[in-house]
Scaffold this active site. Structure first.
Site, PDB file in Angstrom:
ATOM      1  N   CYS A 251       0.880  -1.180   0.000  1.00  0.00           N
ATOM      2  CA  CYS A 251       0.000   0.000   0.000  1.00  0.00           C
ATOM      3  C   CYS A 251       0.906   1.214   0.000  1.00  0.00           C
ATOM      4  O   CYS A 251       1.464   1.575   1.036  1.00  0.00           O
ATOM      5  CB  CYS A 251      -0.917   0.003   1.222  1.00  0.00           C
ATOM      6  SG  CYS A 251      -2.010   1.446   1.298  1.00  0.00           S
TER       7      CYS A 251
ATOM      8  N   GLU B 227      -3.203   0.871  -6.438  1.00  0.00           N
ATOM      9  CA  GLU B 227      -2.201  -0.159  -6.686  1.00  0.00           C
ATOM     10  C   GLU B 227      -1.869  -0.174  -8.164  1.00  0.00           C
ATOM     11  O   GLU B 227      -2.692   0.224  -8.999  1.00  0.00           O
ATOM     12  CB  GLU B 227      -2.716  -1.534  -6.212  1.00  0.00           C
ATOM     13  CG  GLU B 227      -1.641  -2.593  -6.108  1.00  0.00           C
ATOM     14  CD  GLU B 227      -0.447  -2.135  -5.279  1.00  0.00           C
ATOM     15  OE1 GLU B 227       0.521  -1.607  -5.887  1.00  0.00           O
ATOM     16  OE2 GLU B 227      -0.474  -2.282  -4.050  1.00  0.00           O
TER      17      GLU B 227
END
Length: 251
Positions: free
Chosen positions: A2, A111
């Protein structure tokens, strides 16, 4: 992994979810990056019988954990993520896992999918039913030689679930609301007692929206970053290139 996330929710929505003491107003943030301030919730002061104290307190920390024992943070990698499988044993995260577990409110995260030699394609990964969620976090305070104290934090990650592993092999840990109290209870719950909470989100919890590469630039901070990119399919059938766990790859 993340490496970017967003918090579009209102302060009232965040305060209601986390049951924290009053938090200062803040604007929507659409592209939060490491080294920037992030909001965390930790266990609050214990009140006596009949106390009206909220059970949790909110604080701003630098996203990028600095262990308390660090002499020079410049000598360390930027620790904005921690692997949930090993955090309780790693010197950098062991104390925080035992004493300073936290919740990180978020509306979703970004992402990047990489296949072969193709450039990475960004996705906005959000709860399918909307709303604000809470990532598992760790907080650590570091004192510089001059005595100034800096509060820092990291987000815990886990193997991606079947919905997202076509983009990346890691994802942030999401703590369900019914488990907030147990995750934050560092007085009675040791790391081994909350290890069952460090799991991938259930299939179907998230949806991945292909977005433009504007999100690659930290200076871009508007809501257009989360708009669906035209001409980009959301199909994730191919396995992504495994870029390893280099947390600095995107920055």
């Amino acid at each position: 992994m993340c490496g970017r996330f967003a918090l579009n929710a209102t302060p009232d929505a965040v305060q209601s979810l986390l049951a924290v003491m009053d938090i200062d107003p803040f604007p929507p943030r659409y592209n939060i990056a490491p080294t920037q301030p992030i909001l965390m919730a930790l266990a609050g002061p214990a009140g006596g019988p009949g106390s009206n104290l909220p059970p949790r307190q909110a604080m701003l920390v630098r996203w990028g954990l600095i262990p308390s024992w660090a002499k020079n943070p410049a000598d360390l990698p930027l620790l904005f993520n921690a692997r949930s499988e090993t955090a309780a044993e790693k010197a950098s995260f062991r104390a925080a896992m035992r004493h300073r577990r936290a919740l990180v409110p978020a509306s979703g995260f970004y992402e990047w999918r990489r296949i072969g030699n193709k450039r990475a394609e960004p996705y906005w990964v959000r709860p399918r039913h909307g709303g604000v969620i809470a990532f598992a976090g760790l907080m650590e305070s570091w004192s510089e030689p001059g005595g100034t104290e800096l509060d820092t934090g990291a987000i815990l990650t886990v193997d991606a679930n079947e919905d997202l592993r076509g983009i990346h092999h890691r994802m942030p840990v999401v703590i369900d609301q019914q488990d907030f109290a147990r995750w934050l209870d560092c007085l009675n719950q040791e790391p081994r007692d909350v290890a069952d909470l460090l799991r991938p989100a259930d299939p179907g919890f998230f949806e991945a929206v292909p977005v433009s590469d504007k999100v690659n630039k930290v200076a871009n901070m508007g809501p257009e970053l989360q708009e669906r990119a035209e001409g980009r399919a959301a199909a994730l059938d191919d396995e992504p290139k495994d870029a390893g766990d280099d947390q600095l790859t995107l920055f």
